[in-house]
Structure formats: C-alpha cells, structure tokens
Design an enzyme around this catalytic site. Structure first.
Site, PDB file in Angstrom:
ATOM      1  N   HIS A   1       0.842  -1.204   0.000  1.00 52.46           N
ATOM      2  CA  HIS A   1       0.000   0.000   0.000  1.00 52.46           C
ATOM      3  C   HIS A   1       0.875   1.251   0.000  1.00 52.46           C
ATOM      4  O   HIS A   1       0.593   2.232  -0.669  1.00 52.46           O
ATOM      5  CB  HIS A   1      -0.888   0.032   1.254  1.00 52.46           C
ATOM      6  CG  HIS A   1      -1.958  -1.010   1.253  1.00 52.46           C
ATOM      7  ND1 HIS A   1      -3.293  -0.711   1.359  1.00 52.46           N
ATOM      8  CD2 HIS A   1      -1.889  -2.357   1.170  1.00 52.46           C
ATOM      9  CE1 HIS A   1      -3.997  -1.829   1.337  1.00 52.46           C
ATOM     10  NE2 HIS A   1      -3.158  -2.841   1.238  1.00 52.46           N
TER      11      HIS A   1
ATOM     12  N   ASP B   1      -5.505   6.031   1.851  1.00 54.54           N
ATOM     13  CA  ASP B   1      -5.673   4.600   1.632  1.00 54.54           C
ATOM     14  C   ASP B   1      -7.140   4.273   1.885  1.00 54.54           C
ATOM     15  O   ASP B   1      -7.768   4.847   2.791  1.00 54.54           O
ATOM     16  CB  ASP B   1      -4.791   3.777   2.577  1.00 54.54           C
ATOM     17  CG  ASP B   1      -4.694   2.338   2.116  1.00 54.54           C
ATOM     18  OD1 ASP B   1      -3.639   1.966   1.588  1.00 54.54           O
ATOM     19  OD2 ASP B   1      -5.698   1.584   2.250  1.00 54.54           O
TER      20      ASP B   1
END
Ligand code: UDP
Length: 496
Positions: free
Chosen positions: A21, A125
């Site tokens: 990520h 995110d």
C-alpha cells in the site's frame, strides 16, 4: 498578480502501513510533486518514514517539495515490539491484529493533523474510510487508493451483485463470473470468505465501499491499455469516477531509486546483478511472493525439489518466518527461520544454478535484467504490474486477499502467465494452506521457462505489454494525461 490557479496545490497522503500500500502511494506523492506547482505531505510513523527518506531527499530538488509529517504509533499500549510499525514486520496473526489495533488508535491524532495541515486534497488509503468525513468537514476532495486494479474492482462488484457462486454446490467446480467483458471462470474455493457468507470483516468492507462511493474519486495503479474494458466497466457500469495513473513503479528511473525501493535490500545488489550478468537472456526464473506471504516448511521443501528437478536457474526471495510466542510479560520472543532443506542453498550456489535472497530484494531492479525469463508471483497487484513492465511471463501462485482475481486477469485476459494450480484461498498471508505438489510446480516452470514452442506465445505477449506500459507514462501517454487532468480538477475544485 498570481491567480488562485497558479497557487501551489497542497496534497496530503495517508498511506496504510504495509509495503504493497505504502510504496505505490509514496510514488503517487513523488509523481504529483514532480509535476510542479504541487506540494506533497506524507503522514506516517517515524520507522516507515525512514524507509523512504533517502529517496525523498533525492527528489527534493528546487521546485519539488515532499515532506513527511510523523506520528508515533502506540506500540507499547497494544503490546507490540518496538519498531513494529508495518505489516511486513508483523509475521503472525496475533501481531498483525495488534498492529491493526494500534493503527486504529491513531485516528483522532490523524484527524487533527489532517485538519491542521490545511491541504487542498487528501489522498487516503481506502482502509481509512473515516477520511471521507474529514475531507467533507474541511470542504476538500478525498481520493481513495486501494492499490488494486480495475479488473479486481469489477469482479468484486459482479460477485456481489449477481452472486453466481450461490448456485454452485462443489467448491472445485468452475463457474463464470456474471456480466463481465470476458468469460472469466473461477471456483468457489478461490473466492474470499466474505464473498461467500458473513464474516467478521463484512461490515468493515461495506464501510470501505461506502466511503469509496462518497469520495471525489479513486486512483488506480494501472494503465488504460492494459485493462481497457475493465476501466470502462468500472467507470460506466459501476459508475465510479477514477483516474489510471500507473504503472507507478516506472517512476523509479535512477539506479538508486530502484535500489532503495521500499526497504533496504538484504543482499548486495551488485553481487546479485553480476550473478545475473553471467546468465543467458531469459534463462533465470525470479521467485518472490511479496512482502507478507509466508509458506510452510513442507511447501518450501516442495518448491526446492521442483527447482532442482527443473534444472532451471533461479533467484528465490525467501521471507523471514517469525515464530512469536507471547511470554508472561506480554512481550514477544521471536525466532527467525527460513525453512530451506539442508544443503539446498550451498548446492545451488556451488553449481551456479541459484541465488537466494533472505529478506528484502530489489525486485524492480532484478526483474528488468534481461537474464530474467519468468516471474513466479503470488499475484499481489504491484508484483503483477512490475512483471508486466519487465515484459516477463508469469507463473501465478495466488494465496490470499484479491490475488486469485488478479490471477484470472493474467491467465484468462492478458494471457501472459500460467497458473501453478493453487486452488484454495486463505484468510491470512501466514496461515497454512493446501500443499501445491512439486509436479505441478515443475509443469508451470517448464511452460514458462521452456523453449520457443512452450513459452514463445506468452513471452511475445508479455513483451508487447511492456511496450504499452512504457508508452502510458510518456508525456503524451494515457496515464500521464490522466495525472495532469486530475491535478487540474483539484485546482478547479479549490477555486470552487
Ligand atoms: N517487494 C520488494 N522486495 C521484496 C518483496 C517485495 O521490492 O523482497 C516489493 C514488490 O516489488 C512490490 C511490493 O513489495 O512492489 C509487494 O506488493 P504486492 O502488491 O505485489 O504484494 P503484497 O506484498 O502487498 O502482498
């Protein structure tokens, strides 16, 4: 007099603390800051910031501005070992839960930091759904980033909407995923648990999807030419505004950037590259299962025998297996293990067949060496894209998360890989899974690493995709155009 349009944009980035990520999100921050007129702030913990500080320092030439804003993780409060600030260092389910808890506890602090930074946009995110409300509160756009591809988003949508698997009795029967641009087949055993029924994660995933819908849009690390039909489906059928801005890893053009990417390499990269220099082109198989996946000792033994029997040269990246036992004080005793059969490493080195990397490999640098002829991957989206950019065919070995869906893109749509034949999805990267026998592994290796007759087709397709990937990030390429269009939209939003 400068207009509001000329005023520098300030974009704040909130990456999740896992390599798959964090690395691409930091690349987005670097790309945006390189466009001029844009300043990037990345919020993360000190240990995570230090992994990227060297790269960011190199980027901070006049006109480019990227800064870290750090926040301390409450590791002690949840009983995590000091410095365990990233899922890559949490090698058991228990430690992972503690880390997730510590990250959740940061929310109030992060909210304050976001508001006080007065940004023009938040790139969050998708695992932080609450950033939608923060962005709404301060009247700025929130862009969501999950690190996955259009294809995955489409398959998840279709499975949820049409539930074709409900009519399937056997776990191993292949069925077609309804209403997608291609005839995609999958088995029930390869679906995520939460697709098949209620799990403790369903409520969270519903919240994440809700936040995605309420966002200004979604950033996708992909390029239009790679999955055109699925990009269109995502935008037109599912109706989500999105920008394709990848492959992000191609932004790392310098040797130093590739060397330092994500973490410090545990091998001397120059040794590794000169070992590769001694090999013929397309003759070496690169094997790596991402940052989180760990296999059991019996599975490692099967892989080692398959490699020996195949006679193929290889670079094999082995993740450290941490055995954690909570002692009475709550702190963890950790032991490192690699689980290779006795003598395997020494023999591979002595006969020049294998190079083993224990820990972190400079993956992008290795993949683009012309000796690499194939990539055995767990089908994490970053790894697939990096394989595509290197123009190498893939051996797909999905394990958890959305990896089985990514496999179908590779094997059924792009046709640049062959499956090793793993059938069963598992919930955690470190859980035990069904053994894939050495015979299956050997067949996949020979299909991808074999001669022209066996591997010619996949290899040609892979090379074609590589060309398209590089074109997408050129000045007039599809991804570069989308990045520019997005930054312009954020400016327009600011002008209101
Ligand atoms: N990676 C790396 N060296 C390693 C292991 C992983 O550079 O030894 C990088 C890899 O290049 C990719 C990322 O870590 O960019 C892993 O992301 P992916 O989505 O493939 O899988 P995940 O780790 O999230 O399961």
């Amino acid at each position: 007099m400068s207009s509001n349009n000329d005023k520098q944009l300030h974009i704040i980035f909130l990456p999740y603390m896992a390599p798959g990520h964090m690395m691409p999100m930091i690349e987005i921050a670097r790309i945006f800051a390189s466009q001029g007129g844009t300043r990037a702030t990345i919020i993360t913990t000190p240990a995570n910031a230090s992994r990227f500080q060297k790269t960011i320092n190199r980027d901070n030439k006049p006109g480019h501005l990227i800064t870290f804003l750090t926040v301390s993780l409450p590791t002690k409060e949840v009983g995590l070992p000091e410095g365990c600030e990233n899922l890559v260092s949490a090698q058991t389910r228990e430690t992972t839960f503690k880390l997730i808890r510590a990250i959740e506890m940061l929310q109030p602090k992060l909210e304050t930091m976001l508001v006080e930074s007065k940004p023009d946009c938040i790139v969050s995110d998708y695992l932080y759904p609450w950033t939608v409300d923060v962005a709404k509160g301060i009247g700025i756009p929130r862009l969501a980033f999950s690190g996955s591809c259009f294809f995955n988003q489409c398959i998840c949508y279709s499975l949820e909407k049409y539930r074709p698997h409900d009519k399937i009795v056997s776990e191993n029967e292949e069925f077609v995923v309804t209403d997608l641009p291609d005839n995609i087949t999958i088995t029930k055993s390869q679906l995520q648990d939460l697709v098949k029924g209620e799990t403790s994660f369903n409520a969270l995933f519903d919240r994440l999807k809700e936040a995605e819908k309420k966002s200004f849009g979604v950033l996708i690390n992909s390029f239009y030419e790679l999955e055109r039909d699925y990009a269109d489906y995502y935008r037109k059928v599912i109706g989500i505004k999105s920008w394709h801005i990848g492959p992000l890893s191609l932004f790392n053009r310098s040797l130093d950037d590739k060397l330092d990417r994500g973490d410090k390499s545990t091998v001397d990269a120059h040794n590794c590259l000169s070992w590769l220099d001694s090999k013929e082109s397309n003759s070496v198989l690169y094997i790596c299962f991402g940052s989180l996946t760990r296999f059991t000792k019996p599975q490692i033994t099967e892989m080692a025998s398959a490699l020996q029997n195949s006679g193929c040269s290889f670079i094999w990246v082995l993740g450290k297996v941490m055995k954690c036992n909570d002692d009475e004080s709550g702190s963890e005793q950790e032991a490192e293990e690699w689980w290779l059969p006795d003598g395997f490493e020494e023999t591979a080195l002595a006969n020049g067949k294998g190079f083993i990397i224990k820990g972190w490999a400079p993956q992008v640098l290795i993949l683009e060496h012309n000796a690499i002829g194939g990539f055995m991957t767990h089908c994490g989206w970053n790894s697939i894209l990096e394989g595509v950019c290197a123009g190498v065919p893939l051996i797909t070995w999905p394990v958890f998360a959305e990896q089985f869906y990514n496999e179908k893109l590779v094997t059924q749509v792009l046709k640049v890989g062959v499956p090793v034949g793993n059938m069963v999805w598992k919930a955690w990267a470190t859980d035990e899974s069904e053994l894939v026998e050495k015979e299956k592994i050997e067949i996949a290796i020979s299909k991808v690493m074999g001669g022209e007759e066996e591997a010619g087709n996949v290899r040609t397709k892979a090379k074609m995709l590589k060309e398209l990937a590089y074109k997408a990030v050129e000045a007039e390429g599809s991804s570069n155009k989308d990045i520019k269009a997005l930054l312009q939209e954020i400016k327009m939003h600011r002008q209101g």
